[in-house]
Scaffold this motif. Structure first.
Motif, PDB file in Angstrom:
ATOM      1  N   SER A  23      24.054 -11.884 -80.035  1.00 17.28           N
ATOM      2  CA  SER A  23      24.325 -10.930 -81.152  1.00 17.28           C
ATOM      3  C   SER A  23      25.765 -10.414 -81.055  1.00 17.28           C
ATOM      4  CB  SER A  23      23.339  -9.810 -81.463  1.00 17.28           C
ATOM      5  OG  SER A  23      23.257  -8.777 -80.256  1.00 17.28           O
ATOM      6  N   MET A  24      26.068 -10.180 -79.591  1.00 17.52           N
ATOM      7  CA  MET A  24      27.527  -9.630 -79.322  1.00 17.52           C
ATOM      8  C   MET A  24      28.259 -10.740 -79.075  1.00 17.52           C
ATOM      9  SD  MET A  24      26.201  -6.811 -76.442  1.00 17.52           S
ATOM     10  CE  MET A  24      27.776  -6.102 -76.253  1.00 17.52           C
ATOM     11  N   ALA A  25      28.034 -11.900 -78.827  1.00 14.05           N
ATOM     12  CA  ALA A  25      29.116 -12.964 -78.647  1.00 14.05           C
ATOM     13  C   ALA A  25      29.382 -13.797 -79.939  1.00 14.05           C
ATOM     14  CB  ALA A  25      28.953 -13.888 -77.793  1.00 14.05           C
ATOM     15  N   ASN A  26      30.721 -14.338 -80.031  1.00 11.86           N
ATOM     16  CA  ASN A  26      31.039 -14.957 -81.209  1.00 11.86           C
ATOM     17  C   ASN A  26      30.937 -16.443 -80.939  1.00 11.86           C
ATOM     18  OD1 ASN A  26      32.458 -16.085 -83.404  1.00 11.86           O
ATOM     19  ND2 ASN A  26      34.084 -14.842 -83.302  1.00 11.86           N
ATOM     20  N   PRO A  27      29.928 -17.116 -81.692  1.00 11.05           N
ATOM     21  CA  PRO A  27      29.656 -18.533 -81.425  1.00 11.05           C
ATOM     22  C   PRO A  27      31.014 -19.552 -81.804  1.00 11.05           C
ATOM     23  CG  PRO A  27      28.639 -18.129 -83.488  1.00 11.05           C
ATOM     24  CD  PRO A  27      28.852 -16.779 -82.638  1.00 11.05           C
ATOM     25  N   LYS A  28      31.849 -19.071 -82.466  1.00 12.38           N
ATOM     26  CA  LYS A  28      33.034 -19.730 -83.067  1.00 12.38           C
ATOM     27  C   LYS A  28      34.071 -20.067 -81.785  1.00 12.38           C
ATOM     28  CE  LYS A  28      32.591 -19.012 -87.912  1.00 12.38           C
ATOM     29  NZ  LYS A  28      33.326 -18.259 -89.006  1.00 12.38           N
ATOM     30  N   VAL A  29      34.290 -19.129 -80.771  1.00  7.34           N
ATOM     31  CA  VAL A  29      35.188 -19.067 -79.829  1.00  7.34           C
ATOM     32  C   VAL A  29      34.739 -18.629 -78.676  1.00  7.34           C
ATOM     33  CG1 VAL A  29      36.946 -18.074 -81.390  1.00  7.34           C
ATOM     34  CG2 VAL A  29      35.793 -16.581 -80.280  1.00  7.34           C
ATOM     35  N   ASP A  30      33.526 -18.052 -78.576  1.00  5.81           N
ATOM     36  CA  ASP A  30      32.925 -17.723 -77.049  1.00  5.81           C
ATOM     37  C   ASP A  30      32.005 -18.823 -76.499  1.00  5.81           C
ATOM     38  OD1 ASP A  30      34.352 -15.468 -77.308  1.00  5.81           O
ATOM     39  OD2 ASP A  30      32.286 -14.374 -77.857  1.00  5.81           O
ATOM     40  N   VAL A  31      32.167 -18.965 -75.123  1.00  3.13           N
ATOM     41  CA  VAL A  31      31.181 -19.734 -74.560  1.00  3.13           C
ATOM     42  C   VAL A  31      29.937 -19.150 -73.707  1.00  3.13           C
ATOM     43  CG1 VAL A  31      31.088 -21.590 -72.735  1.00  3.13           C
ATOM     44  CG2 VAL A  31      33.290 -21.554 -74.045  1.00  3.13           C
ATOM     45  N   LEU A  32      28.907 -19.958 -73.870  1.00  4.84           N
ATOM     46  CA  LEU A  32      27.592 -19.285 -73.494  1.00  4.84           C
ATOM     47  C   LEU A  32      26.999 -20.108 -72.267  1.00  4.84           C
ATOM     48  CD1 LEU A  32      25.450 -17.200 -73.712  1.00  4.84           C
ATOM     49  CD2 LEU A  32      24.251 -18.841 -75.204  1.00  4.84           C
ATOM     50  N   PHE A  33      26.646 -19.145 -71.187  1.00  8.28           N
ATOM     51  CA  PHE A  33      26.248 -20.095 -70.063  1.00  8.28           C
ATOM     52  C   PHE A  33      24.740 -19.312 -69.703  1.00  8.28           C
ATOM     53  CE2 PHE A  33      30.754 -20.160 -69.345  1.00  8.28           C
ATOM     54  CZ  PHE A  33      30.939 -21.620 -68.678  1.00  8.28           C
ATOM     55  N   LEU A  34      23.760 -20.264 -69.530  1.00 14.05           N
ATOM     56  CA  LEU A  34      22.326 -19.893 -69.402  1.00 14.05           C
ATOM     57  C   LEU A  34      22.138 -20.348 -68.031  1.00 14.05           C
ATOM     58  CD1 LEU A  34      20.768 -21.134 -72.792  1.00 14.05           C
ATOM     59  CD2 LEU A  34      21.660 -18.749 -72.260  1.00 14.05           C
ATOM     60  N   VAL A  35      21.481 -19.429 -67.008  1.00 21.72           N
ATOM     61  CA  VAL A  35      21.206 -19.694 -65.672  1.00 21.72           C
ATOM     62  C   VAL A  35      19.703 -19.241 -65.492  1.00 21.72           C
ATOM     63  CG1 VAL A  35      22.169 -17.298 -64.956  1.00 21.72           C
ATOM     64  CG2 VAL A  35      21.977 -19.194 -63.352  1.00 21.72           C
ATOM     65  N   ALA A  36      19.432 -20.235 -64.677  1.00 22.54           N
ATOM     66  CA  ALA A  36      17.818 -19.926 -64.157  1.00 22.54           C
ATOM     67  C   ALA A  36      17.899 -20.129 -62.454  1.00 22.54           C
ATOM     68  CB  ALA A  36      16.931 -20.871 -64.839  1.00 22.54           C
ATOM     69  N   VAL A  37      17.389 -19.356 -61.872  1.00 24.60           N
ATOM     70  CA  VAL A  37      17.298 -19.625 -60.302  1.00 24.60           C
ATOM     71  C   VAL A  37      15.855 -19.601 -59.977  1.00 24.60           C
ATOM     72  CG1 VAL A  37      18.090 -18.643 -58.230  1.00 24.60           C
ATOM     73  CG2 VAL A  37      19.571 -18.594 -60.203  1.00 24.60           C
ATOM     74  N   ALA A  38      15.471 -20.705 -59.244  1.00 24.64           N
ATOM     75  CA  ALA A  38      14.006 -20.627 -58.707  1.00 24.64           C
ATOM     76  C   ALA A  38      14.000 -20.039 -57.085  1.00 24.64           C
ATOM     77  CB  ALA A  38      13.400 -21.984 -58.727  1.00 24.64           C
ATOM     78  N   ASP A  39      12.758 -19.430 -56.964  1.00 23.57           N
ATOM     79  CA  ASP A  39      12.653 -19.117 -55.313  1.00 23.57           C
ATOM     80  C   ASP A  39      12.454 -20.168 -54.593  1.00 23.57           C
ATOM     81  OD1 ASP A  39      12.174 -16.402 -55.283  1.00 23.57           O
ATOM     82  OD2 ASP A  39      10.266 -16.671 -56.242  1.00 23.57           O
ATOM     83  N   ASP A  40      13.583 -20.132 -53.281  1.00 23.96           N
ATOM     84  CA  ASP A  40      13.557 -21.210 -52.420  1.00 23.96           C
ATOM     85  C   ASP A  40      12.802 -20.827 -51.331  1.00 23.96           C
ATOM     86  OD1 ASP A  40      14.259 -22.974 -50.668  1.00 23.96           O
ATOM     87  OD2 ASP A  40      16.504 -22.702 -50.518  1.00 23.96           O
ATOM     88  N   ILE A  41      11.526 -21.429 -51.173  1.00 28.80           N
ATOM     89  CA  ILE A  41      10.620 -21.112 -50.127  1.00 28.80           C
ATOM     90  C   ILE A  41      10.707 -21.802 -48.995  1.00 28.80           C
ATOM     91  CG2 ILE A  41       9.097 -20.367 -51.926  1.00 28.80           C
ATOM     92  CD1 ILE A  41       7.484 -22.762 -51.221  1.00 28.80           C
ATOM     93  N   GLN A  42      11.588 -22.884 -48.927  1.00 32.95           N
ATOM     94  CA  GLN A  42      11.734 -23.548 -47.741  1.00 32.95           C
ATOM     95  C   GLN A  42      12.252 -22.954 -46.509  1.00 32.95           C
ATOM     96  OE1 GLN A  42      13.384 -27.561 -47.789  1.00 32.95           O
ATOM     97  NE2 GLN A  42      12.811 -27.721 -50.343  1.00 32.95           N
TER      98      GLN A  42
END
Length: 259
Positions: A23-42
């Motif tokens: 809602s705050m970003a502008n889809p015409k000019v801004d770039v969206l990064f989505l990140v997901a991080v998983a637990d590294d149990i090794q």
């Protein structure tokens, strides 16, 4: 133009953060990064035997599928909103540090986090992670503490993620079947080629054996002819010798009688 990063999992807090960011970003000019991080149990604790190793492997594969399903879910939503979207996934035992690294590497201007989460994927939004990002990120940090988004939105992210996981599972099953069929076809093709080569080798050996037998037969015939010739010559020689001896004896007898 600004780069926005949203940390996502399967919780409502992640949904609020995503809705606030878009809602705050502008889809015409801004770039969206989505990140997901998983637990590294090794760790050495989990690698003490083959059973533990198998558990770690299965656990990590399940988390990887879950992370990808979550990212796919939010990517679809971002595409509908018209955003230029990039997906990031990682493994870490320290989420705040991983987020700050992503922020630095992708030149993020604004990062949006939820306050906390209760998901099975790495919990981005517990207080310690949020505080770490607030203190160490070299960009604007926005924390979504309350629901945000259209009031008519009541979809369950967890159910959607499960649905996406099932779709991915079915896709993998089909892909595995296709691989098995391809392997069977390749194995059959290889066996046919081997059989063909064996037949060719068998024919070659038969021809070679026939050639050898022909040569041996010719050599044997030649030797037999030579032996026969030698025997004939020897027979003739003996006949001549016997004739001479007979003549000698006959002469002696004749001489003897005349005496």
């Amino acid at each position: 133009m600004s780069n926005w990063l949203v940390a996502v999992d399967e919780s409502n807090y992640a949904r609020w953060a995503f809705n606030l960011a878009t809602s705050m970003a502008n889809p015409k000019v801004d770039v969206l990064f989505l990140v997901a991080v998983a637990d590294d149990i090794q760790s050495p604790v989990f690698a003490i035997d083959s059973a533990s190793y198998a558990f770690v492997k299965d656990h990590n594969e399940a988390l990887e599928r879950r992370c990808k399903s979550i990212l796919k879910f939010y990517w679809d939503k971002a595409q509908k909103l018209g955003f230029n979207t990039h997906l990031l996934m990682g493994w870490s035992t320290h989420v705040g540090e991983s987020l700050c690294k992503a922020i630095e590497e992708k030149n993020i201007n604004n990062v949006v986090l939820g306050r906390r989460a209760m998901g099975t994927v790495k919990r981005f939004f517990v207080g310690s992670t949020t505080r770490y990002v607030l203190e160490h990120a070299n960009c604007n940090v926005i924390v979504a503490k309350t629901p945000h988004g259209p009031p008519e939105e009541h979809e369950s992210i967890r159910e959607k993620v499960v649905e996406l996981e099932e779709i991915e599972r079915q896709r993998r099953i089909k892909e595995d079947k296709k691989l098995v069929n391809n392997e069977d076809e390749n194995r059959k093709k290889t066996l046919d080629e081997v059989k063909h080569l064996e037949e060719k080798e068998k024919e070659r050996r038969l021809k070679e054996d026939e050639k050898v037998l022909t040569q041996e037969e010719a050599e044997r015939k030649k030797n037999l002819e030579q032996v026969k010739k030698m025997e004939e010559e020897e027979k003739e020689r003996r006949l001549r010798e016997d004739l001479v001896q007979h003549n000698d004896k006959t002469i002696k007898i004749q001489v003897y009688k005349w005496q």
